[in-house]
Design a protein around this motif. Structure first.
Motif, PDB file in Angstrom:
ATOM      1  N   GLU A  48     -62.506  57.023  35.535  1.00  0.00           N
ATOM      2  CA  GLU A  48     -61.546  56.643  36.566  1.00  0.00           C
ATOM      3  C   GLU A  48     -61.469  55.126  36.712  1.00  0.00           C
ATOM      4  OE1 GLU A  48     -58.719  57.527  39.690  1.00  0.00           O
ATOM      5  OE2 GLU A  48     -59.433  58.456  37.834  1.00  0.00           O
ATOM      6  N   VAL A  49     -62.609  54.453  36.601  1.00  0.00           N
ATOM      7  CA  VAL A  49     -62.615  52.989  36.649  1.00  0.00           C
ATOM      8  C   VAL A  49     -61.796  52.424  35.491  1.00  0.00           C
ATOM      9  CG1 VAL A  49     -64.074  50.936  36.393  1.00  0.00           C
ATOM     10  CG2 VAL A  49     -64.795  52.799  37.898  1.00  0.00           C
ATOM     11  N   ASP A  50     -61.994  52.964  34.294  1.00  0.00           N
ATOM     12  CA  ASP A  50     -61.238  52.487  33.130  1.00  0.00           C
ATOM     13  C   ASP A  50     -59.746  52.777  33.286  1.00  0.00           C
ATOM     14  OD1 ASP A  50     -63.526  51.545  31.982  1.00  0.00           O
ATOM     15  OD2 ASP A  50     -63.764  53.186  30.548  1.00  0.00           O
ATOM     16  N   ARG A  51     -59.417  53.931  33.886  1.00  0.00           N
ATOM     17  CA  ARG A  51     -58.007  54.270  34.092  1.00  0.00           C
ATOM     18  C   ARG A  51     -57.338  53.235  34.999  1.00  0.00           C
ATOM     19  NH1 ARG A  51     -54.707  56.055  37.668  1.00  0.00           N
ATOM     20  NH2 ARG A  51     -56.285  56.239  39.301  1.00  0.00           N
ATOM     21  N   VAL A  52     -57.998  52.908  36.111  1.00  0.00           N
ATOM     22  CA  VAL A  52     -57.445  51.914  37.030  1.00  0.00           C
ATOM     23  C   VAL A  52     -57.419  50.537  36.375  1.00  0.00           C
ATOM     24  CG1 VAL A  52     -57.787  50.759  39.255  1.00  0.00           C
ATOM     25  CG2 VAL A  52     -58.145  53.231  39.060  1.00  0.00           C
ATOM     26  N   ALA A  53     -58.452  50.222  35.603  1.00  0.00           N
ATOM     27  CA  ALA A  53     -58.494  48.926  34.916  1.00  0.00           C
ATOM     28  C   ALA A  53     -57.340  48.794  33.925  1.00  0.00           C
ATOM     29  CB  ALA A  53     -59.831  48.758  34.207  1.00  0.00           C
ATOM     30  N   ARG A  54     -56.997  49.885  33.232  1.00  0.00           N
ATOM     31  CA  ARG A  54     -55.855  49.834  32.308  1.00  0.00           C
ATOM     32  C   ARG A  54     -54.557  49.568  33.071  1.00  0.00           C
ATOM     33  NH1 ARG A  54     -58.618  54.177  29.807  1.00  0.00           N
ATOM     34  NH2 ARG A  54     -57.334  55.699  30.934  1.00  0.00           N
ATOM     35  N   LEU A  62     -54.967  53.675  44.700  1.00  0.00           N
ATOM     36  CA  LEU A  62     -55.302  53.318  43.326  1.00  0.00           C
ATOM     37  C   LEU A  62     -54.060  53.470  42.456  1.00  0.00           C
ATOM     38  CD1 LEU A  62     -58.771  55.097  42.942  1.00  0.00           C
ATOM     39  CD2 LEU A  62     -58.329  52.690  43.452  1.00  0.00           C
ATOM     40  N   PRO A  63     -53.782  52.517  41.566  1.00  0.00           N
ATOM     41  CA  PRO A  63     -52.565  52.580  40.749  1.00  0.00           C
ATOM     42  C   PRO A  63     -52.640  53.667  39.683  1.00  0.00           C
ATOM     43  CG  PRO A  63     -53.925  50.734  40.064  1.00  0.00           C
ATOM     44  CD  PRO A  63     -54.571  51.301  41.297  1.00  0.00           C
ATOM     45  N   ASP A  64     -51.455  54.045  39.167  1.00  0.00           N
ATOM     46  CA  ASP A  64     -51.377  55.053  38.113  1.00  0.00           C
ATOM     47  C   ASP A  64     -51.891  54.502  36.791  1.00  0.00           C
ATOM     48  OD1 ASP A  64     -50.269  56.873  39.866  1.00  0.00           O
ATOM     49  OD2 ASP A  64     -48.208  56.236  39.431  1.00  0.00           O
ATOM     50  N   ASP A  65     -52.197  55.417  35.882  1.00  0.00           N
ATOM     51  CA  ASP A  65     -52.742  55.051  34.575  1.00  0.00           C
ATOM     52  C   ASP A  65     -51.672  54.393  33.707  1.00  0.00           C
ATOM     53  OD1 ASP A  65     -54.439  54.771  32.464  1.00  0.00           O
ATOM     54  OD2 ASP A  65     -54.742  56.911  32.100  1.00  0.00           O
ATOM     55  N   ALA A  66     -52.142  53.661  32.699  1.00  0.00           N
ATOM     56  CA  ALA A  66     -51.267  53.071  31.682  1.00  0.00           C
ATOM     57  C   ALA A  66     -51.875  53.403  30.330  1.00  0.00           C
ATOM     58  CB  ALA A  66     -51.141  51.568  31.882  1.00  0.00           C
ATOM     59  N   PRO A  67     -51.677  54.635  29.842  1.00  0.00           N
ATOM     60  CA  PRO A  67     -52.311  55.068  28.590  1.00  0.00           C
ATOM     61  C   PRO A  67     -51.975  54.144  27.428  1.00  0.00           C
ATOM     62  CG  PRO A  67     -51.282  56.914  29.728  1.00  0.00           C
ATOM     63  CD  PRO A  67     -50.826  55.677  30.422  1.00  0.00           C
ATOM     64  N   GLY A  68     -52.959  53.940  26.574  1.00  0.00           N
ATOM     65  CA  GLY A  68     -52.738  53.137  25.382  1.00  0.00           C
ATOM     66  C   GLY A  68     -52.961  51.655  25.565  1.00  0.00           C
ATOM     67  N   VAL A  69     -53.136  51.213  26.795  1.00  0.00           N
ATOM     68  CA  VAL A  69     -53.367  49.789  27.047  1.00  0.00           C
ATOM     69  C   VAL A  69     -54.835  49.465  26.767  1.00  0.00           C
ATOM     70  CG1 VAL A  69     -53.417  47.979  28.801  1.00  0.00           C
ATOM     71  CG2 VAL A  69     -51.537  49.624  28.743  1.00  0.00           C
ATOM     72  N   ALA A  70     -55.057  48.445  25.959  1.00  0.00           N
ATOM     73  CA  ALA A  70     -56.425  48.051  25.619  1.00  0.00           C
ATOM     74  C   ALA A  70     -57.010  47.182  26.725  1.00  0.00           C
ATOM     75  CB  ALA A  70     -56.435  47.290  24.302  1.00  0.00           C
ATOM     76  N   LEU A  71     -58.259  47.442  27.060  1.00  0.00           N
ATOM     77  CA  LEU A  71     -58.932  46.640  28.075  1.00  0.00           C
ATOM     78  C   LEU A  71     -59.449  45.340  27.466  1.00  0.00           C
ATOM     79  CD1 LEU A  71     -60.985  49.354  30.004  1.00  0.00           C
ATOM     80  CD2 LEU A  71     -58.928  48.161  30.758  1.00  0.00           C
ATOM     81  N   GLY A  95     -59.030  35.808  36.923  1.00  0.00           N
ATOM     82  CA  GLY A  95     -58.685  34.997  38.081  1.00  0.00           C
ATOM     83  C   GLY A  95     -57.671  35.591  39.030  1.00  0.00           C
ATOM     84  N   SER A  96     -57.002  36.696  38.656  1.00  0.00           N
ATOM     85  CA  SER A  96     -56.057  37.323  39.589  1.00  0.00           C
ATOM     86  C   SER A  96     -56.803  37.778  40.837  1.00  0.00           C
ATOM     87  CB  SER A  96     -55.382  38.536  38.938  1.00  0.00           C
ATOM     88  OG  SER A  96     -54.580  38.161  37.851  1.00  0.00           O
ATOM     89  N   ARG A  97     -56.210  37.555  41.992  1.00  0.00           N
ATOM     90  CA  ARG A  97     -56.827  37.996  43.245  1.00  0.00           C
ATOM     91  C   ARG A  97     -56.120  39.266  43.705  1.00  0.00           C
ATOM     92  NH1 ARG A  97     -55.826  33.025  43.212  1.00  0.00           N
ATOM     93  NH2 ARG A  97     -54.086  33.095  44.690  1.00  0.00           N
ATOM     94  N   LEU A  98     -56.889  40.339  43.837  1.00  0.00           N
ATOM     95  CA  LEU A  98     -56.333  41.645  44.167  1.00  0.00           C
ATOM     96  C   LEU A  98     -56.930  42.130  45.481  1.00  0.00           C
ATOM     97  CD1 LEU A  98     -56.571  43.319  40.639  1.00  0.00           C
ATOM     98  CD2 LEU A  98     -54.727  41.904  41.581  1.00  0.00           C
ATOM     99  N   ALA A  99     -56.066  42.413  46.452  1.00  0.00           N
ATOM    100  CA  ALA A  99     -56.509  42.884  47.766  1.00  0.00           C
ATOM    101  C   ALA A  99     -56.331  44.396  47.847  1.00  0.00           C
ATOM    102  CB  ALA A  99     -55.712  42.198  48.872  1.00  0.00           C
ATOM    103  N   TRP A 100     -57.312  45.061  48.453  1.00  0.00           N
ATOM    104  CA  TRP A 100     -57.324  46.519  48.529  1.00  0.00           C
ATOM    105  C   TRP A 100     -57.498  46.960  49.979  1.00  0.00           C
ATOM    106  CZ3 TRP A 100     -56.738  49.216  43.902  1.00  0.00           C
ATOM    107  CH2 TRP A 100     -56.894  48.461  42.732  1.00  0.00           C
ATOM    108  N   VAL A 101     -56.599  47.848  50.440  1.00  0.00           N
ATOM    109  CA  VAL A 101     -56.682  48.424  51.786  1.00  0.00           C
ATOM    110  C   VAL A 101     -57.025  49.900  51.617  1.00  0.00           C
ATOM    111  CG1 VAL A 101     -55.551  48.661  54.026  1.00  0.00           C
ATOM    112  CG2 VAL A 101     -54.830  46.850  52.460  1.00  0.00           C
ATOM    113  N   LEU A 102     -58.304  50.201  51.572  1.00  0.00           N
ATOM    114  CA  LEU A 102     -58.759  51.561  51.309  1.00  0.00           C
ATOM    115  C   LEU A 102     -59.781  51.977  52.361  1.00  0.00           C
ATOM    116  CD1 LEU A 102     -59.194  51.231  47.428  1.00  0.00           C
ATOM    117  CD2 LEU A 102     -57.279  52.278  48.643  1.00  0.00           C
TER     118      LEU A 102
END
Length: 490
Positions: free
Chosen positions: A68-74, A139-148, A84-91
């Motif tokens: 699941e971590v890899d899915r969100v990371a993709r 949490l955002p949707d997956d992006a299959p095929g995207v390399a980390l 360096g991107s700053r990402l804010a999370w309201v969870l």
């Protein structure tokens, strides 16, 4: 030509100040003697089929969690969020908060937590300071095929912990990936945490230090993170018993409520220790709670800039002991300052915050002479343990939550009929302190509390009020808060 970085006086010579950003820069990586030092190390030390997280009725294996971590990371990578991107999370208090941190750091971005319990005005104050590249409520949707991308270096910024500070302006303490894991390494070293640990907390996981001390420490030691959502004494006791939590993180108010509701050791048979931080508590009352619950109460002293605890003591001890790698000093004016120890296996392992995001002046005030100045006053007890005597500032600690008087004062002064205002803390048996306010003007006091709730969280709204013709001030023109506290007492 850009001037060379100004070197800080540091015990291991591994820290510089970057003049362009105002943040400290770590020149080299110092692994911990025990436990994982990077997030990749966390995964490599766990077995795929072991349980990693329990969230309500679902148990997540290590493999499921990492997938699941890899899915969100993709998904983050596909959206262009990288170094360096700053990402804010309201969870909320669920597995999503842990996944958001792990995925954000995996792509080299910087994590920022926003409470789902905060008001819009409070969240907007943080957003105005952080200027995040994106804000997520799910949490955002997956992006299959995207390399980390390759995992980031452990010494670059990985998360920002926001604290109101004494001025009321939000300040974001920037931390590296390695420092996010320091609390885990310290707990493994001092408590012997291992795969049998079940760590849970009902405290908000949008607060970075709670996320680190709870779920991340459970992952790092090979144990299980228990996502707890109920804060009432009955619900808390049921969750601790049902999920066989061995290590819980609470604030003194919650411990007080457990005792008041008659919870006993018979209901907490799996519990091995309670880590209590965020507020001071009466020593006698804490000792009674420890006896009734039959569990060691470990009082923690720390700050967001650390990024969590730096010293701990069991209730009944004479003072707190510094955690591994932390050098604690009491300066001539009584202020507690921190640095990394200079010798031994933990030398250079604790580094504290890189500084405040976008606030070089505050960073320079925080780090002076190679030491982090906490703004807290303290002494060393007869057995050399640290005794924290209180805030050198006027921060109010209500039930584990820090409240900046300036923030509440600004909200009061924005109301019609309030000509002047001062906010201060008053001792309270249950909460440690409550918020009190003295106001000058013709506004009806009974209308002020409801009016404040549109811009402030409920716990920040004053519970005690004084109406005065003029605020007491000292010869320098500063409000005499001691005099105000005496008025409330009378």
């Amino acid at each position: 030509m850009r001037p060379p970085p100004a070197r800080l006086t540091d015990v291991d010579g591994a820290v510089e100040i970057n003049r362009s950003s105002g943040l400290r820069r770590l020149e080299r990586f110092v692994p911990f003697p025990v436990g994982p030092s990077t997030f990749e190390d966390v995964w490599s030390r766990r077995t795929d089929e072991t349980i990693a997280v329990i969230d309500a009725d679902r148990a997540w294996t290590t493999r499921e969690l990492r997938d699941e971590v890899d899915r969100v990371a993709r998904a983050l990578t596909a959206a262009g969020h990288a170094d360096g991107s700053r990402l804010a999370w309201v969870l909320g208090n669920d597995v999503g908060s842990l996944i958001s941190l792990l995925a954000t750091v995996r792509v080299g971005a910087v994590w920022i937590g926003l409470s789902d319990r905060a008001t819009n005005a409070e969240r907007e104050a943080v957003l105005a300071d952080a200027h995040p590249d994106a804000v997520f409520a799910t949490l955002p949707d997956d992006a299959p095929g995207v390399a980390l991308p390759e995992p980031p270096a452990p010494t670059v910024p990985a998360a920002i912990a926001y604290t109101s500070g004494t001025t009321g302006r939000p300040k974001g303490a920037v931390h590296t990936q390695q420092q996010l894991l320091y609390p885990s390494a310290a707990a493994i070293a001092t408590e012997g945490l291992d795969e049998d640990a079940r760590i849970g907390t009902p405290l908000p996981l949008s607060t970075l230090n709670i996320l680190l001390l709870g779920p991340l420490t459970a992952l790092a030691c090979g144990g299980v993170a228990v996502m707890m959502k109920r804060t009432s004494a009955s619900g808390l006791a049921e969750d601790l018993e049902q999920y066989a939590v061995t290590r819980a993180l609470l604030v003194p108010t919650m411990v007080h409520d457990l005792v008041s509701q008659g919870v006993t050791s018979a209901q907490l048979q799996a519990l091995e220790r309670l880590i209590v931080g965020g507020a001071s508590d009466d020593a006698r009352r804490a000792a009674v709670a420890q006896d009734m619950l039959g569990v060691p109460l470990i009082a923690s002293y720390g700050l967001s800039e650390a990024p969590t605890g730096v010293a701990r003591m069991r209730v009944g001890d004479g003072g707190a002991t510094p955690l591994p790698g932390v050098d604690i000093r009491i300066e001539d004016d009584g202020e507690i300052t921190l640095s990394s120890v200079g010798e031994g296996p933990w030398a250079g392992c604790w580094q504290g915050t890189l500084g405040y995001w976008g606030n070089p002046e505050a960073t320079a005030a925080l780090w002076r002479g190679g030491r982090l100045h906490t703004g807290d006053a303290g002494t060393f007890g007869p057995d050399t343990g640290l005794l924290v005597s209180g805030r050198m500032s006027e921060m109010i600690n209500r039930g584990g939550a820090n409240i900046a008087p300036a923030e509440v004062e600004a909200a009061l002064l924005a109301l019609d009929g309030v000509a002047d205002a001062a906010v201060f803390g008053v001792p309270d048996d249950r909460l440690g302190h409550i918020v009190a306010a003295a106001v000058v003007g013709d506004a009806a006091v009974e209308t002020l509390g409801p009016a404040l709730r549109s811009t402030l969280s409920g716990y920040k709204v004053p519970a005690a009020w004084l109406r005065l013709d003029i605020l007491p001030r000292n010869p320098n023109g500063k409000v005499d808060r001691s005099a105000l506290r005496a008025m409330v007492g009378n």
